[in-house]
Design an enzyme around this catalytic site. Sequence first.
Site, PDB file in Angstrom:
ATOM      1  N   ILE A   1       0.876  -0.760   0.140  1.00  0.00           N
ATOM      2  CA  ILE A   1       0.119  -0.156   0.119  1.00  0.00           C
ATOM      3  C   ILE A   1       1.006   1.326  -0.355  1.00  0.00           C
ATOM      4  O   ILE A   1       0.668   2.131  -0.575  1.00  0.00           O
ATOM      5  CB  ILE A   1      -0.861  -0.310   1.142  1.00  0.00           C
ATOM      6  CG1 ILE A   1      -2.027  -0.803   0.816  1.00  0.00           C
ATOM      7  CG2 ILE A   1      -1.914   1.401   1.284  1.00  0.00           C
ATOM      8  CD1 ILE A   1      -2.436  -1.864   1.861  1.00  0.00           C
TER       9      ILE A   1
ATOM     10  N   GLY B   1      -4.301   2.812   8.149  1.00  0.00           N
ATOM     11  CA  GLY B   1      -4.526   1.843   8.326  1.00  0.00           C
ATOM     12  C   GLY B   1      -5.067   1.144   9.562  1.00  0.00           C
ATOM     13  O   GLY B   1      -6.330   1.072   8.937  1.00  0.00           O
ATOM     14  N   ARG B   2      -4.388   1.617  10.903  1.00  0.00           N
ATOM     15  CA  ARG B   2      -5.691   0.662  12.316  1.00  0.00           C
ATOM     16  C   ARG B   2      -5.049   1.956  13.213  1.00  0.00           C
ATOM     17  O   ARG B   2      -4.733   2.492  12.556  1.00  0.00           O
ATOM     18  CB  ARG B   2      -5.149  -0.207  12.281  1.00  0.00           C
ATOM     19  CG  ARG B   2      -5.717  -2.006  11.753  1.00  0.00           C
ATOM     20  CD  ARG B   2      -6.623  -2.640  11.612  1.00  0.00           C
ATOM     21  NE  ARG B   2      -7.311  -3.649  11.742  1.00  0.00           N
ATOM     22  CZ  ARG B   2      -7.292  -3.924  10.224  1.00  0.00           C
ATOM     23  NH1 ARG B   2      -7.890  -3.045   9.231  1.00  0.00           N
ATOM     24  NH2 ARG B   2      -7.817  -4.922   9.777  1.00  0.00           N
TER      25      ARG B   2
ATOM     26  N   GLU C   1     -13.741   1.283  16.915  1.00  0.00           N
ATOM     27  CA  GLU C   1     -14.485   0.954  16.206  1.00  0.00           C
ATOM     28  C   GLU C   1     -15.936   0.013  16.389  1.00  0.00           C
ATOM     29  O   GLU C   1     -16.287  -0.821  16.315  1.00  0.00           O
ATOM     30  CB  GLU C   1     -14.378   0.950  14.502  1.00  0.00           C
ATOM     31  CG  GLU C   1     -12.682   1.477  13.969  1.00  0.00           C
ATOM     32  CD  GLU C   1     -12.228   1.251  12.714  1.00  0.00           C
ATOM     33  OE1 GLU C   1     -12.774   0.254  11.916  1.00  0.00           O
ATOM     34  OE2 GLU C   1     -11.298   2.155  12.489  1.00  0.00           O
TER      35      GLU C   1
ATOM     36  N   HIS D   1     -13.953   3.332   8.730  1.00  0.00           N
ATOM     37  CA  HIS D   1     -13.449   2.275   7.686  1.00  0.00           C
ATOM     38  C   HIS D   1     -13.191   2.333   6.203  1.00  0.00           C
ATOM     39  O   HIS D   1     -13.950   1.112   5.772  1.00  0.00           O
ATOM     40  CB  HIS D   1     -13.409   1.249   8.533  1.00  0.00           C
ATOM     41  CG  HIS D   1     -12.593   0.531   8.071  1.00  0.00           C
ATOM     42  ND1 HIS D   1     -11.427   0.033   9.596  1.00  0.00           N
ATOM     43  CD2 HIS D   1     -11.541  -1.158   7.722  1.00  0.00           C
ATOM     44  CE1 HIS D   1     -10.187  -0.733   9.894  1.00  0.00           C
ATOM     45  NE2 HIS D   1     -10.991  -1.034   8.033  1.00  0.00           N
TER      46      HIS D   1
ATOM     47  N   ALA E   1     -11.567   3.090   3.525  1.00  0.00           N
ATOM     48  CA  ALA E   1     -10.919   3.136   2.453  1.00  0.00           C
ATOM     49  C   ALA E   1     -10.298   1.648   1.764  1.00  0.00           C
ATOM     50  O   ALA E   1     -10.109   1.187   0.125  1.00  0.00           O
ATOM     51  CB  ALA E   1      -8.971   3.327   2.862  1.00  0.00           C
TER      52      ALA E   1
END
Lengths: 320, 320
Positions: free
Chosen positions: A160, A236-237, A266, A284, A286
């Site tokens: 990525i 990312g996270r 989340e 979330h 992406a």
Amino acid sequence: MAESPLVLVQRPPTFDFMDELLSRNFPVLTTHHTSSAPLLVFLSRHASSVRAVVSIGRFKIDADFLSHLPSLRLIVCTSVGTDHVDLPECKRRGIAVTNAGEAYSEDVADYAVGLLISFLRRIPAADRYVKSGQWAKCGEFKLGIKLSGKRVGILGLGSIGSLIAKRLEPFGCIISYNSTCQKQSIPYLYYPDVVSLAANNDVIILCCALNDQTRHIVNREVMESLGRNGIIINVGRGGLIDEKEMVKCLVDGVIGGAGLDAFEKEPGVPVELFGLDNVVLSPHSAVATPGSLDNVVQLALANLKAFFSNQPLISPVRLN
Amino acid sequence: MAESPLVLVQRPPTFDFMDELLSRNFPVLTTHHTSSAPLLVFLSRHASSVRAVVSIGRFKIDADFLSHLPSLRLIVCTSVGTDHVDLPECKRRGIAVTNAGEAYSEDVADYAVGLLISFLRRIPAADRYVKSGQWAKCGEFKLGIKLSGKRVGILGLGSIGSLIAKRLEPFGCIISYNSTCQKQSIPYLYYPDVVSLAANNDVIILCCALNDQTRHIVNREVMESLGRNGIIINVGRGGLIDEKEMVKCLVDGVIGGAGLDAFEKEPGVPVELFGLDNVVLSPHSAVATPGSLDNVVQLALANLKAFFSNQPLISPVRLN
């Protein structure tokens, strides 16, 4: 294939994109329990024959869950990240794990660039401004910030991160990175630690995996190094950032702003962020588009078929 | 310079970014009348000695306005487009005109890509969804559309269009274009008319100049050719599109959606667009960031100094 192994699909209620294709190829059990209690009741009736789990979404696959599946041999994750799976337990049990490989990389890279431009040029605020009729009433809209020439530090130059770098080059961005190790064939400047990455860039983009080494890798010190005009983009996270400190830094102007697609709890998002001008938030999103889901569905099926035909897995996760 | 010519700055009230630098170099008159009546009263007192006009914003500089400035020799526009200036009258009177050249091209190209990703990946809607607390209440957000692999047709492959193409290449987009003429050194596929450009692309991006040949160049026929999944991104002028027909096409699903930074009667925007899901709207924001305004200010000053020192203009507009 010599046998037709039972596949358990663990997914959120609306994520039915694999159902049809899987059912055509394997006997399938589908669960979309969001808590483990009813799931365990369900499993108690069927679990002993389950040979593979297809994990869609981020339902926790921990040692307890695994203990109900004595015949389990393979976990196929439709995500890239596998932080929801107890990998050491899988290793101990000899359960193989696969992930989405690079199927989503383009989408995530596209989104990172989209979030960055959206933040800098204030596109979501612009859309609200026009749609609420304010333009005609209140006049000129505040100008955004120029992208060309920005120094962009990428945290995690994997598949990525590399695609993000490639995309940002023609915008005239100056790319550098921090990664677990320096990559010899890469022309970008390498920073061996995140504090110096932050100190020497206008923007940092987070796209590394979440694990014990990267949890809260963006802490107060990193944000102070990034500084009051600095921008964080997180595709990312959520756990990569110390979220509590980030909220303070955004409110107090320690950093300039953020484009955030991931959060620690989340779908919970710190409410302090809702009213801020200097954030673009997204749920979330992406990770995928329907176009990529097709790829992921094919990849998951290919992994299942390969495994049960004793062929090499297409996108195995290394169990350290 | 042999003399110190009087410069009239015609600008909106808040656009004071050139005032200081200009005043340090020339005697300056500043007006920010939004209608021509009080302006003409103002001019009647000073106009005969005005040698140059700096035009900021899009106030009409027509034959009537020009008739009040008998000594005018130069109009310096801080915009790229000069459709607000009566160029034939300038030619007749021997008044030179300059524009912003390529000072904004990067910003506009950045914004075009930002609008496109924002539209496809639904970033403004995502931001609203999270900030209104809907994510936690209503669950998963509808996925967006993949950018990689999209066929993108650029209408006007000048300095902005070329930068857009260059930016979109690493996203895996397939670029083609329509322009006043085919460019020999360009590898992209050329379509000699806009209908075939639309028919053969998923997205068309409008970044050509507005003039008699391009007004309403995107008409009903073009939109029908683009089709129900087709997307229009407009970072040019509103008048490039037949706006009334576009509204119908968006409402009726004749086209898939639009990212619009320009409108026919700014700041007026058709109210029918406000409630639509398939549009991202923005208040003519593509054109500039403070970073570019610095360039434009320097360019405008350089044009003024060059002209009154009998040197060639830096960014002259050709008066056909």
